[in-house]
Scaffold this active site. Structure first.
Site, PDB file in Angstrom:
ATOM      1  N   PHE A 152     -15.371  -1.210  -5.696  1.00  9.53           N
ATOM      2  CA  PHE A 152     -13.475  -1.679  -4.872  1.00  9.53           C
ATOM      3  C   PHE A 152     -12.962  -0.419  -5.998  1.00  9.53           C
ATOM      4  CE2 PHE A 152     -15.561  -4.130  -8.708  1.00  9.53           C
ATOM      5  CZ  PHE A 152     -14.755  -4.147  -9.493  1.00  9.53           C
ATOM      6  N   TYR A 183     -15.688   3.452 -21.049  1.00 11.94           N
ATOM      7  CA  TYR A 183     -15.107   2.703 -20.901  1.00 11.94           C
ATOM      8  C   TYR A 183     -15.379   1.317 -21.833  1.00 11.94           C
ATOM      9  CZ  TYR A 183     -12.689   3.661 -16.373  1.00 11.94           C
ATOM     10  OH  TYR A 183     -11.602   4.260 -15.264  1.00 11.94           O
TER      11      TYR A 183
END
Length: 413
Positions: free
Chosen positions: A413, A127
């Site tokens: 999450f 990322y």
């Protein structure tokens, strides 16, 4: 490499979800989830903020973005896209599928007016190229409660503890959590439905431990904290060597927290307390008699991406006065590139475009890493990731960007 021309991106439809989610599960090893988990994630999926990559009728890529509000230094609750459920089928790697989804997603986040995107990375190396920087860390430890003692503050004995069924106590626990959200950068305001994540307790994931248990801490008729945990019995020829596995602990003050830690230390027939995903400044480290026997380990957790540099830097406050011009590079979101003048302090900030000479040069990835105050700009400078142009500017900015408490995200999450 460019995007595979046979692969098309489109928003997720409700009747797509099973195939979309099956692709995600397969990408993470293919082990089926318990029905209760799958049903909850289906209920939490925000379909209008989720996309899939499709090769004909087959889903070969997934990406979603929860609509969160994230606490930033100063206590403001800022809209943030919680990037989630990202996967690419092994049959379609290195065809540009991930890049195309990240491009679409960040364009969407910008159009929604959300200045931040955040994620927890299964593979951190992926990322950085999309502008995400590691901004929060967690501590994991196995506390040897047979050899390590706990020193608690005065008043701990005044806290009453009682067992409660986790589901029955949920609303009360959530009220405690909500009071803590503004106090620590990185905390997520609980959106509707997310309270149920803390109750997930599939039997197949217990690994021999008990069902989820809950203890409430009360003082003067008020609930001041709670702990949710499991107990894993284990016996050896010499006797019991069970473990307490902490799931979640929250309290409104040091005395209430100490009472809960003391309780967890003292559960009968156990000699180990396993804690994971705790803030790096968690107070148990300063209550134990021998931190070395607790084997603490620090791991990266939340990655932050500034989608709108100006709005993001204006949304937080700074613990010391700052007046600095950043020269920002951002190849993936070029609207952020250029010079930005940040001025502010404990009462607020302004961040606007400027033609003034730069004081510091860095990429948006470093701004993301430093944004919540847990990673020092000076440390990034020492690593060559921030370049000081005006002498003294790096130290000034590093002090301003810091946080009194370590940023922390309490759940994934």
């Amino acid at each position: 490499m460019g995007t595979d021309l046979a692969t098309q991106l489109r928003a997720l439809r409700r009747d797509d979800w099973d195939g979309w989610y099956d692709n995600l599960i397969r990408a993470f090893g293919g082990v089926p989830e318990a029905d209760e988990e799958r049903e909850l994630w289906n209920a939490l999926t925000e379909f209008d903020r989720s996309i899939g990559a499709w090769d004909g009728a087959d889903c070969v890529g997934t990406a979603g973005a929860f609509g969160f509000r994230l606490t930033v230094p100063g206590g403001a609750s800022v809209p943030a896209a919680g990037v989630t459920m990202v996967s690419v089928a092994a049959t379609h790697r290195r065809r540009g599928v991930l890049t195309s989804m990240m491009r679409r997603q960040l364009d969407d986040v910008r159009s929604w007016g959300e200045p931040l995107a955040v994620l927890t990375a299964s593979e951190p190396a992926i990322y950085g190229r999309f502008g995400y920087g590691a901004a929060t860390f967690q501590i994991h430890a196995e506390l040897d409660t047979a050899r390590v003692s706990l020193s608690v503050p005065d008043g701990t004995d005044a806290v009453r503890l009682r067992y409660a069924a986790p589901a029955d106590a949920l609303d009360t626990c959530e009220a405690v959590y909500a009071r803590l959200v503004p106090l620590r950068p990185g905390m997520l305001a609980r959106m509707p439905g997310w309270e149920q994540v803390g109750l997930l307790d599939p039997e197949k994931d217990r690994d021999g431990a008990s069902a989820l248990q809950c203890v409430m801490a009360e003082r003067g008729g008020e609930t001041v904290g709670y702990a949710r945990f499991r107990v894993k019995p284990q016996w050896e020829p010499a006797g019991a060597r069970g473990s307490v596995i902490l799931h979640d602990l929250a309290a409104l003050d040091p005395v209430a927290r100490a009472a809960l830690w003391r309780f967890l230390f003292g559960i009968d027939l156990t000699s180990t307390l396993v804690v994971g995903g705790r803030p790096v400044d968690d107070d148990w480290q300063y209550l134990v008699s021998d931190v070395r026997r607790c084997v603490p380990q620090v791991r990266d957790f939340l990655y932050v991406r500034l989608v709108d540099v100006g709005a993001a830097l204006e949304a937080r406050t700074y613990q010391a006065p700052v007046d600095v011009v950043f020269e920002v590079t951002d190849d993936f979101c070029p609207w952020n590139a250029g010079r930005w003048r940040l001025t502010g302090g404990v009462k607020g900030a302004s961040c606007v475009r400027t033609a003034d000479a730069a004081d510091l040069a860095l990429s948006v990835r470093e701004l993301g890493a430093a944004y919540l105050g847990g990673v020092s700009l000076a440390a990034l400078g020492a690593a060559g990731r921030v370049r000081e142009i005006r002498a003294g500017a790096l130290a000034e900015a590093a002090i301003g960007f810091g946080s009194v408490v370590a940023p922390w995200v309490p759940h994934g999450f």
